[in-house]
Design an enzyme around this catalytic site. Structure first.
Site, short mmCIF file in Angstrom:
data_model
loop_
_atom_site.label_atom_id
_atom_site.label_comp_id
_atom_site.label_asym_id
_atom_site.label_seq_id
_atom_site.Cartn_x
_atom_site.Cartn_y
_atom_site.Cartn_z
N ARG A 44 0.87 -1.23 -0.02
CA ARG A 44 0.01 0.08 0.03
C ARG A 44 0.78 1.24 -0.15
O ARG A 44 1.93 1.22 0.72
CB ARG A 44 -0.90 -0.24 1.24
CG ARG A 44 -1.70 1.00 1.60
CD ARG A 44 -2.49 0.77 2.81
NE ARG A 44 -3.65 -0.18 2.35
CZ ARG A 44 -4.75 -0.40 3.07
NH1 ARG A 44 -4.77 0.05 4.45
NH2 ARG A 44 -5.57 -1.36 3.07
N LYS A 80 2.67 -7.59 4.98
CA LYS A 80 2.04 -6.52 4.56
C LYS A 80 3.19 -5.36 4.30
O LYS A 80 4.09 -5.29 5.01
CB LYS A 80 1.00 -6.06 5.27
CG LYS A 80 0.34 -4.78 4.63
CD LYS A 80 -0.85 -5.39 3.56
CE LYS A 80 -1.59 -4.42 2.87
NZ LYS A 80 -2.46 -4.84 1.98
N GLY A 181 -20.11 -7.88 -6.18
CA GLY A 181 -21.50 -8.17 -5.93
C GLY A 181 -22.25 -8.28 -7.20
O GLY A 181 -23.23 -9.16 -7.01
N ALA A 256 -17.31 -7.49 1.74
CA ALA A 256 -16.74 -6.37 1.91
C ALA A 256 -15.82 -6.42 3.16
O ALA A 256 -15.86 -7.43 4.00
CB ALA A 256 -17.65 -5.41 2.34
N ASN A 257 -14.38 -5.90 2.90
CA ASN A 257 -13.28 -6.01 3.99
C ASN A 257 -13.94 -5.16 5.20
O ASN A 257 -14.64 -4.17 5.16
CB ASN A 257 -12.25 -5.40 3.59
CG ASN A 257 -11.21 -6.58 2.61
OD1 ASN A 257 -11.30 -7.46 2.96
ND2 ASN A 257 -10.84 -5.87 1.52
P1 NAD Z 1 -16.09 -2.28 -6.34
O1 NAD Z 1 -15.59 -0.78 -6.05
O2 NAD Z 1 -16.05 -2.84 -7.68
O3 NAD Z 1 -17.64 -2.19 -5.70
C1 NAD Z 1 -18.20 -1.59 -4.76
C2 NAD Z 1 -19.48 -1.03 -4.98
O4 NAD Z 1 -20.24 -0.59 -3.66
C3 NAD Z 1 -19.66 -0.09 -6.19
O5 NAD Z 1 -20.48 -0.43 -7.09
C4 NAD Z 1 -20.13 1.23 -5.17
O6 NAD Z 1 -20.81 2.14 -6.08
C5 NAD Z 1 -20.82 0.69 -4.43
N1 NAD Z 1 -21.13 1.31 -3.05
C6 NAD Z 1 -20.07 2.12 -2.50
N2 NAD Z 1 -20.88 2.86 -1.52
C7 NAD Z 1 -22.33 2.40 -1.31
C8 NAD Z 1 -23.21 2.52 -0.33
N3 NAD Z 1 -23.19 3.33 0.74
N4 NAD Z 1 -24.21 1.66 -0.46
C9 NAD Z 1 -24.48 0.83 -1.60
N5 NAD Z 1 -23.30 0.61 -2.44
C10 NAD Z 1 -22.25 1.43 -2.31
O7 NAD Z 1 -15.31 -3.34 -5.18
P2 NAD Z 1 -15.39 -4.61 -5.39
O8 NAD Z 1 -13.82 -5.27 -5.82
O9 NAD Z 1 -16.75 -5.36 -5.72
O10 NAD Z 1 -15.32 -4.95 -3.85
C11 NAD Z 1 -16.06 -4.64 -2.76
C12 NAD Z 1 -15.74 -5.01 -1.42
O11 NAD Z 1 -15.08 -6.55 -1.31
C13 NAD Z 1 -14.71 -4.12 -1.24
O12 NAD Z 1 -14.83 -3.98 0.41
C14 NAD Z 1 -13.37 -4.78 -1.08
O13 NAD Z 1 -12.34 -4.30 -0.62
C15 NAD Z 1 -13.88 -6.08 -0.83
N6 NAD Z 1 -13.02 -7.40 -1.26
C16 NAD Z 1 -12.96 -7.36 -2.84
C17 NAD Z 1 -12.29 -8.42 -3.43
C18 NAD Z 1 -11.99 -8.70 -4.71
O14 NAD Z 1 -11.62 -9.61 -5.36
N7 NAD Z 1 -12.51 -7.72 -5.71
C19 NAD Z 1 -11.61 -9.53 -2.70
C20 NAD Z 1 -11.78 -9.46 -1.16
C21 NAD Z 1 -12.39 -8.34 -0.60
#
Ligand code: NAD
Length: 370
Positions: A44, A80, A181, A256-257
């Site tokens: 990071r 990390k 999602g 979500a994390n």
């Molecule tokens: P992303 O940014 O593609 O999607 C997040 C979505 O949440 C977006 O569509 C955004 O518009 C929406 N959003 C933001 N604020 C909101 C609110 N208040 N209410 C409703 N929707 C809202 O992220 P992602 O890759 O889909 O990851 C989602 C979560 O999962 C994150 O917390 C990420 O850290 C975690 N995560 C992702 C992965 C991965 O493989 N991408 C792996 C482990 C954990």
């Protein structure tokens, strides 16, 4: 902060302070535990307010990686790295200097992309070290596999909490229709779930409504729906005293994390309310399973097979929590620690077997000396 006391308390093996003048670089690499394998953790880049904040972040996140890998049952440890810098000052020279520090660790630490680093930045780092993942995406990105992992986690929770082997007809509320999602909605829809969704982006909600017949609700409404599963797939910190009091879903299972506002307080609150909470770092381990598989040579079948570790581990966690009357959060930590202890024990045993064999060999050689 008393440095060694903190490190000892958190159980870190090694913390490296990387410093250079030309280019000016300050980075911290925290290796928490390598009992299961090389420490893995993304890098990071962040303009921390002070060095203590940077160190705390590296220590906390690397320990989290140890637990995550142990729960995912993959042979990697937790690490990390943080580069203390303003994103505007990110240069190729800085990234390459950082890469040289990683290289010097000779594979004890393997890194990848986190906040403020792009895939291109990881490629730049890889000019100095091969101990990086995500240079070339062989899998098409982590989101589909993360979503599959969450889907399997939902299945485990439904099986344990609702005594049902089927998702068909269940009502699932999904918060956030991003990379994970949306994929999750597809799997749920294909398995007959009824979807209730929200996102701050109207285009995303419209798309999921059109593709999967989902019912769209306002972002704030998602917590209080009368559904079987609530799946947080947007932001961290969304489970707090106010939202938990509104929840009606008996299961929380999302990607979500850091979903819990305050880990101890809010996991306890969920348990008291009889809500089965799937610890986020367990259910969202698909991304880590994905990078691990990219590292060892990507094989889709093998990676998807390993995803079942998420399902099996969650069932184990639910059992522990039930028998010991503890939270699923504490049960997950306990299980991770058990697996790490076991790996350490095996390693020690192998070492002592090896030294016994060596002693025997030496003794035999001495005996046969003319
Ligand atoms: P992303 O940014 O593609 O999607 C997040 C979505 O949440 C977006 O569509 C955004 O518009 C929406 N959003 C933001 N604020 C909101 C609110 N208040 N209410 C409703 N929707 C809202 O992220 P992602 O890759 O889909 O990851 C989602 C979560 O999962 C994150 O917390 C990420 O850290 C975690 N995560 C992702 C992965 C991965 O493989 N991408 C792996 C482990 C954990």
């Amino acid at each position: 902060m008393n440095l060694f006391e903190t490190v000892e308390e958190m159980g870190h093996e090694q913390v490296l302070f990387c410093h250079g003048k030309d280019p000016d670089i300050k980075a911290i690499i925290a290796i928490h535990d390598t009992s299961l394998g090389s420490a893995m953790g993304a890098t990071r880049l962040w303009p921390y307010v002070n060095e203590e904040a940077a160190l705390k972040d590296a220590l906390r996140l690397s320990r989290g990686m140890t637990y995550k890998a142990a729960c995912a049952n993959i042979p990697v440890g937790g690490g990390k790295a943080v580069i203390i810098a303003n994103p505007e000052n990110k240069t190729d020279d800085l990234l390459r200097a950082y890469g040289r520090f990683v290289e010097r660790l000779n594979g004890r630490f393997i890194t990848g992309q986190d906040v403020n680093l792009t895939a291109q930045d990881v490629r730049t780092i890889s000019r100095e070290t091969s101990y990086v993942v995500g240079v070339e995406e062989k899998s098409g990105g982590p989101a589909p596999i993360t979503a599959q992992g969450v889907f399997l986690g939902i299945k485990a929770a439904v099986e344990f909490g609702l005594q049902s082997e089927s998702i068909d007809g269940l009502k699932v509320a999904v918060q956030g229709l991003g990379n994970v999602g949306k994929n999750l909605c597809q799997y749920l829809h294909e398995n007959g779930a009824r979807l209730f969704v929200t996102d701050i982006s109207p285009e995303k909600t419209e798309e999921v409504k059109r593709l999967f017949g989902a019912t769209v609700v306002e972002p704030d409404q998602i917590f209080s729906l009368d559904v079987d599963v609530f799946s947080p797939c947007a932001l961290g910190g969304i489970l707090n005293s106010e939202t938990i009091s509104r929840l009606q879903a008996p299961i929380i299972a999302g990607c979500a994390n850091n979903q819990l506002g305050q880990e101890q307080i809010h996991s306890q609150m969920l348990a008291e309310k009889g809500i089965l909470y799937c610890p986020d770092y367990v259910i969202n381990a698909g991304g880590l399973i994905n990078v691990y598989n990219e590292m060892i040579g990507y094989n889709e079948e093998k990676a998807f097979k390993q995803l079942y570790n998420i399902y099996d581990t969650l069932l184990e966690i639910f059992e522990i929590a039930q028998t010991q009357r503890t939270t699923t959060n504490d049960a997950a930590k306990q299980l991770a620690e058990q697996r790490i202890m076991m790996a350490r024990h095996l390693k020690n045993q192998q070492m002592s077997n090896l030294s016994y064999t060596l002693r025997q060999t030496v003794a035999t050689e001495v005996l046969v000396q003319p």
